[in-house]
Design a protein around this motif. Structure first.
Motif, mmCIF file in Angstrom:
data_model
loop_
_atom_site.group_PDB
_atom_site.id
_atom_site.type_symbol
_atom_site.label_atom_id
_atom_site.label_comp_id
_atom_site.label_asym_id
_atom_site.label_seq_id
_atom_site.Cartn_x
_atom_site.Cartn_y
_atom_site.Cartn_z
ATOM 1 N N ALA A 552 4.643 5.731 2.772
ATOM 2 C CA ALA A 552 3.542 5.724 1.807
ATOM 3 C C ALA A 552 3.715 4.618 0.773
ATOM 4 O O ALA A 552 2.722 4.115 0.232
ATOM 5 N N GLN A 553 4.966 4.218 0.496
ATOM 6 C CA GLN A 553 5.212 3.177 -0.495
ATOM 7 C C GLN A 553 5.122 1.771 0.085
ATOM 8 O O GLN A 553 4.727 0.846 -0.612
ATOM 9 N N ASP A 554 5.497 1.597 1.348
ATOM 10 C CA ASP A 554 5.555 0.240 1.910
ATOM 11 C C ASP A 554 5.314 0.330 3.415
ATOM 12 O O ASP A 554 6.017 1.060 4.125
ATOM 13 N N ILE A 555 4.311 -0.405 3.899
ATOM 14 C CA ILE A 555 4.046 -0.445 5.345
ATOM 15 C C ILE A 555 4.294 -1.846 5.912
ATOM 16 O O ILE A 555 3.876 -2.152 7.034
ATOM 17 N N SER A 556 5.015 -2.684 5.156
ATOM 18 C CA SER A 556 5.246 -4.044 5.628
ATOM 19 C C SER A 556 6.503 -4.155 6.493
ATOM 20 O O SER A 556 6.600 -5.062 7.321
ATOM 21 N N GLN A 557 7.463 -3.247 6.315
ATOM 22 C CA GLN A 557 8.693 -3.295 7.103
ATOM 23 C C GLN A 557 8.430 -2.634 8.457
ATOM 24 O O GLN A 557 8.382 -1.404 8.567
ATOM 25 N N GLN A 558 8.257 -3.436 9.480
ATOM 26 C CA GLN A 558 7.808 -2.927 10.773
ATOM 27 C C GLN A 558 8.782 -1.934 11.418
ATOM 28 O O GLN A 558 8.346 -0.902 11.924
ATOM 29 N N PRO A 559 10.090 -2.179 11.452
ATOM 30 C CA PRO A 559 10.972 -1.144 12.020
ATOM 31 C C PRO A 559 10.880 0.182 11.291
ATOM 32 O O PRO A 559 10.904 1.248 11.918
ATOM 33 N N VAL A 561 8.240 1.333 9.692
ATOM 34 C CA VAL A 561 6.952 1.944 10.048
ATOM 35 C C VAL A 561 7.025 2.567 11.436
ATOM 36 O O VAL A 561 6.491 3.663 11.671
ATOM 37 N N GLN A 562 7.672 1.925 12.367
ATOM 38 C CA GLN A 562 7.776 2.464 13.727
ATOM 39 C C GLN A 562 8.559 3.772 13.753
ATOM 40 O O GLN A 562 8.144 4.750 14.399
ATOM 41 N N VAL A 563 9.692 3.791 13.053
ATOM 42 C CA VAL A 563 10.480 5.032 13.015
ATOM 43 C C VAL A 563 9.705 6.129 12.300
ATOM 44 O O VAL A 563 9.703 7.297 12.734
ATOM 45 N N ALA A 564 9.042 5.780 11.193
ATOM 46 C CA ALA A 564 8.286 6.798 10.455
ATOM 47 C C ALA A 564 7.136 7.336 11.294
ATOM 48 O O ALA A 564 6.882 8.562 11.312
ATOM 49 N N ALA A 565 6.421 6.471 12.003
ATOM 50 C CA ALA A 565 5.318 6.944 12.855
ATOM 51 C C ALA A 565 5.841 7.849 13.961
ATOM 52 O O ALA A 565 5.230 8.899 14.268
ATOM 53 N N ARG A 599 -4.231 3.716 8.184
ATOM 54 C CA ARG A 599 -3.936 2.514 7.395
ATOM 55 C C ARG A 599 -2.947 1.610 8.129
ATOM 56 O O ARG A 599 -3.075 0.383 8.105
ATOM 57 N N VAL A 600 -1.983 2.214 8.793
ATOM 58 C CA VAL A 600 -1.038 1.426 9.586
ATOM 59 C C VAL A 600 -1.760 0.736 10.735
ATOM 60 O O VAL A 600 -1.517 -0.435 11.047
ATOM 61 N N LEU A 601 -2.674 1.448 11.396
ATOM 62 C CA LEU A 601 -3.414 0.867 12.515
ATOM 63 C C LEU A 601 -4.292 -0.302 12.075
ATOM 64 O O LEU A 601 -4.448 -1.283 12.809
ATOM 65 N N GLN A 602 -4.833 -0.214 10.886
ATOM 66 C CA GLN A 602 -5.772 -1.232 10.432
ATOM 67 C C GLN A 602 -5.090 -2.387 9.687
ATOM 68 O O GLN A 602 -5.738 -3.393 9.410
ATOM 69 N N SER A 603 -3.815 -2.242 9.365
ATOM 70 C CA SER A 603 -3.136 -3.272 8.579
ATOM 71 C C SER A 603 -2.947 -4.539 9.414
ATOM 72 O O SER A 603 -2.577 -4.484 10.592
ATOM 73 N N HIS A 604 -3.154 -5.680 8.789
ATOM 74 C CA HIS A 604 -2.932 -6.956 9.474
ATOM 75 C C HIS A 604 -1.445 -7.262 9.648
ATOM 76 O O HIS A 604 -1.077 -8.151 10.428
ATOM 77 N N MET A 605 -0.579 -6.550 8.938
ATOM 78 C CA MET A 605 0.858 -6.758 9.075
ATOM 79 C C MET A 605 1.453 -6.004 10.256
ATOM 80 O O MET A 605 2.597 -6.258 10.631
ATOM 81 N N SER A 606 0.714 -5.093 10.832
ATOM 82 C CA SER A 606 1.248 -4.254 11.903
ATOM 83 C C SER A 606 1.296 -5.026 13.210
ATOM 84 O O SER A 606 0.311 -5.679 13.599
ATOM 85 N N LEU A 607 2.416 -4.947 13.881
ATOM 86 C CA LEU A 607 2.573 -5.551 15.193
ATOM 87 C C LEU A 607 1.923 -4.685 16.259
ATOM 88 O O LEU A 607 1.651 -3.491 16.026
ATOM 89 N N PRO A 608 1.652 -5.220 17.443
ATOM 90 C CA PRO A 608 1.093 -4.375 18.511
ATOM 91 C C PRO A 608 1.972 -3.176 18.838
ATOM 92 O O PRO A 608 1.467 -2.071 19.094
#
Length: 872
Positions: A552-559, A561-565, A599-608
């Motif tokens: 919720a605080q930061d969705i820029s760190q991709q690893p 975000v992946q673990v959290a998802a 929000r993660v799905l729509q973020s431009h920072m999210s990798l495929p």
């Protein structure tokens, strides 16, 4: 007098820069008899005084005149002809004038113009065969060469000057040979005889020139031809010649190690020399002999007492005051003797015992306030650590390196960190005493120092200090340069995985690393954390709440975000219950969770890959949330037309699961089972790589597990015809009736297994080859190279290259990684596909390159003992 003062400046007198010293400028008519006489000295030269360099009018008559046929114009006595030729002469410069003009050039173009004109004069002089002043022209050419301009046309002139009997010619000729010739050019072989002749004569200056040239550009052929001459000069009475002969012998040993036997007898005699240069050169020569010849190493172990006596004399009474530097008696000689003692005492108990007392004396009495003393002390430490020294002496060496860490000189601190990194495996407890000082070096502004301090800090982590060291490293991770973040993050994760006191601490450590430098962690960090969380059932609620708060605080760190998802998708029901007592109370609504994943799905920072995790998490939440699933279905249906093929495929499959197999959705989206760690994971990666290669083979034969997976897939996608399936129950045996209904071939008998082969082992790194021959293609051999590491330090930048004979075909697949973790961590595997159409005996050549304990290692070896089953 005229020749001495005005030679080398053959400009016309009307263009001269100034008159000769202490003499009036002569007039041109008065020089006509002198010009005629000088022109007759040109032996067969038709150009006479009209040569381009103007040497005919300026050179003195040092040789007897040779009668030549005068030109027609001069026979007529045409006074104007002499004046015309004098005016047409293009001026040439002295070396001093040439240097002044080049330095006075204001642009590069002016400099090139001056050099081109002078090079033209030099070429013309060489063509005219002016042997009297050839050395002066070559001296100017060498200066031009030093400026970077081409001077290859002066190579043959060097040979002519070397062959000259005059010392002034030899001096410039040998200098030109050292600058213009090397062993890549065949012309250098032409001076072998000249050097041999000069070495044989008794003139010391000429012998010195020949020895310097031979030690600078002597090739292997020249060294073999002149080795006996140099050996003879090693025992010459002149110290000047002996010193240069010793240095030439060092060059010969480096070029041709087979010449070692020639120089063994003179070295023992030269150790009794009192001349500083000869003794220093002799120590260097013995060092080269010992490094390249085992027989010489055994021979010179007899002179260890003599070397100890020389070094003790240097330390106590001094050698000579003229060679002392900052109060340290001859530090260069001390360093060379210590280096030789290190070679002689390595793996030899008797030699090491004889030098222990001396090394302790040098280590305690050397002043480190000056750089010279630090150099001697550092060589002493290296010698102590390489020989079989006493335990107390090794502790003293480590303490000296610890004092080096407090030095204000950055270079001394760097060599101390590098040396401690080499010693941390053998003397771990002694190095641990300096851990606070090493941690302080992490804050160094110098990048090289902080990198070495980071490597040493990671090597010092153990089970007793893992909490404190990890906290220090995490603090460094927050402020370290970007080029160090990847190494620091990976090191913390490996240390936490190896020495974690509890699972909760391990999870907290990884989460903090992912939050601080998630984009710099290794590729397997996500898989390791999900595996760790999945295996800690008592921490599922704690983990999902921590990860939700971090996401919720930061969705820029991709690893992260992946673990959290993944964790939210698996344990979303525990997140909504709010029953975790180990964290602060957190009330989370279903809509907030869905909004965060959208929000993660729509973020431009999210990798495929990150979007794939989020989409799967939404799908799993459809079975874990109690509310309506329409919002989830809408999001999933949107991504059914995504440009990313994999994400689109996921969305289409999930939409199909919603529409056609909704009654099976809860069973399909169950929680993931636990995955065993360790060897089984490595075996799984090897099986995946083998399966990937089998897909490339034509007409593969499906095995029993593939058939069972296909049956499960058919059962899943054919849920509507459940009645028909109930009438024909599945037979779990390989010969079940459903296999025959699907016309699937039965699994053939397993081929005889080929035993594994260990082909490499060094400092804990092992390389094991495992072999598989697919039944469908007997000419194909699949070799899996598995690299394991049982040492205390990670093996990084691992690269394995292979070569086979021309009758084979080799294809190397990408390795699973380039870092082999220490202490039996996850191994690195690489697949080799070898096609042997002729079924010839297989020979394999491997080259390994890697970094271990801060050193770069390269190994090349051939594997000839492969099992016969690999090719028969």
């Amino acid at each position: 007098m005229y020749e001495e003062l005005c030679w080398g400046n053959p400009r016309p007198f009307k263009q001269s820069r100034g008159p000769c010293v202490n003499s009036p400028s002569p007039k041109l008519p008065s020089l006509r008899p002198e010009v005629r006489r000088l022109k007759t000295t040109q032996q067969g030269s038709p150009r006479g005084a009209g040569s381009r360099d103007g040497g005919g009018e300026r050179e003195g008559p040092e040789q007897a005149p040779t009668p030549v046929r005068p030109s027609t114009r001069k026979r007529r006595g045409d006074r104007n002809g002499v004046e015309t030729e004098a005016r047409m002469m293009v001026p040439s410069l002295k070396l001093q004038d040439l240097i002044e003009e080049i330095r006075g050039a204001k642009t590069q173009a002016q400099e090139r113009e001056v050099i081109q004109k002078e090079c033209a004069h030099i070429r013309a002089s060489f063509r005219d065969g002016d042997s009297l002043h050839r050395h002066r022209q070559l001296a100017k050419l060498l200066y031009v060469h030093m400026l970077g301009y081409p001077a290859h046309f002066g190579q043959m002139e060097c040979l002519k000057l070397i062959a000259s009997p005059r010392f002034t010619d030899k001096r410039v000729g040998y200098l030109g040979a050292m600058l213009l010739l090397d062993e890549r050019q065949d012309a250098h072989l032409l001076i072998t005889n000249s050097i041999k002749n000069d070495l044989s004569q008794g003139m010391q200056a000429v012998q010195g020139l020949a020895l310097c040239t031979l030690s600078t550009m002597g090739s292997a052929e020249m060294c073999r031809d002149l080795a006996t001459e140099v050996e003879r000069l090693l025992l010459e009475p002149s110290p000047y010649v002996r010193k240069k002969a010793v240095l030439t012998a060092v060059h010969m040993i480096r070029k041709v190690p087979e010449l070692s036997d020639i120089f063994l007898p003179p070295c023992a005699k030269l150790l009794h020399e009192r001349h500083h240069g000869i003794l220093l050169g002799t120590i260097t020569l013995i060092t080269e002999l010992c490094e390249r010849n085992p027989a010489a190493l055994k021979h010179f172990r007899k002179v260890v007492p003599k070397l100890v006596q020389i070094l003790r004399t240097l330390v106590t009474t001094g050698y000579s005051t003229e060679h002392s530097i900052c109060g340290i008696s001859d530090p260069f000689l001390q360093v060379q003797i210590l280096r030789l003692l290190r070679i002689l005492g390595r793996n030899h108990e008797e030699s090491s015992e004889s030098m222990n007392d001396l090394l302790a004396q040098v280590a305690t009495n050397t002043d480190t306030s000056r750089n010279a003393g630090s150099a001697v002390l550092f060589e002493t430490v290296l010698t102590i650590m390489d020989i079989r020294s006493a335990a107390g002496l090794r502790v003293l060496a480590v303490n000296i390196l610890g004092r080096f860490l407090l030095n204000s000189d950055k270079n001394i601190r760097y060599v101390a960190l590098t040396s401690l990194l080499r010693l941390v495996q053998s003397d771990h407890s002694a190095v641990q005493r300096h851990r606070p000082t090493v941690v302080e070096c992490l804050r160094e502004p110098d990048a090289s120092l902080s990198r070495r301090a980071l490597e040493l800090s990671l090597a010092l982590v153990n089970s007793s200090n893992v909490r404190a060291m990890t906290q220090e490293l995490q603090g460094f991770l927050e402020s370290c340069p970007h080029d160090l973040r990847a190494d620091c993050a990976s090191g913390i994760l490996l240390a936490a995985e190896r020495f974690a006191p509890s699972k909760r601490w391990h999870i907290d450590t990884i989460l903090r690393v992912l939050t601080t430098a998630g984009s710099h962690v290794r590729d397997d960090a996500v898989a390791n954390l999900t595996q760790l969380i999945g295996g800690a059932q008592e921490l599922h609620a704690y983990s999902v709440r921590r990860l939700y708060s971090a996401l919720a605080q930061d969705i820029s760190q991709q690893p992260l975000v992946q673990v959290a998802a993944w964790c939210i998708g698996e344990f979303g029901d525990l997140l909504l219950e709010g029953s975790c007592e180990e964290t602060e109370p957190l009330q989370v609504e279903e809509e907030e969770v869905l909004a965060l994943l959208e929000r993660v799905l729509q973020s431009h920072m999210s990798l495929p890959a990150t979007r794939g995790y989020a989409l799967t998490a939404l799908m799993k939440l459809s079975t874990r949330l109690r509310g309506d699933n329409n919002r989830i279905r809408q999001v999933v249906s949107i991504y059914g037309s995504c440009l990313d093929v994999e994400l689109q495929q996921r969305a289409v499959e999930y939409n199909t699961l919603f529409r056609k197999f909704d009654h099976m959705r809860a069973a399909v989206l169950e929680k993931m089972p636990l995955v065993e760690r360790g060897v089984s994971q490595a075996d799984e990666e090897a099986q995946e790589s083998k399966a990937a290669t089998q897909l490339l083979e034509p007409a593969p034969v499906p095995t029993e597990p593939q058939a069972s997976k296909l049956l499960d897939l058919l059962d899943l996608l054919d849920g509507s015809s459940g009645d028909a399936q109930r009438q024909h129950p599945l037979d779990p045996s390989p010969e079940g009736t459903l296999i025959h209904l699907l016309d699937l071939p039965c699994a053939p008998p397993a081929p005889a297994s080929i035993p594994d082969l260990k082909v490499f082992e060094r400092e804990g790194l092992q390389l094991i080859l495992s072999f598989v021959r697919p039944p469908g293609t007997p000419t194909l051999l699949l070799i899996t190279v598995t690299a394991t590491n049982t040492s205390e330090g990670d093996v990084t930048h691992l690269t394995c290259q292979a070569a086979v004979p021309k009758s084979f075909q080799l294809q190397l697949q990408a390795p699973s990684g380039d870092t082999v973790p220490a202490q039996g961590g996850l191994p690195v595997t690489q697949l080799l596909r070898i096609l042997n159409p002729n079924k010839a005996p297989l020979r394999l050549k491997l080259r390994l390159t890697y970094n271990h304990f801060g050193q770069s290692v390269q190994e090349i070896f051939e594997v000839n003992n492969l099992p016969a089953e690999t090719w028969q």
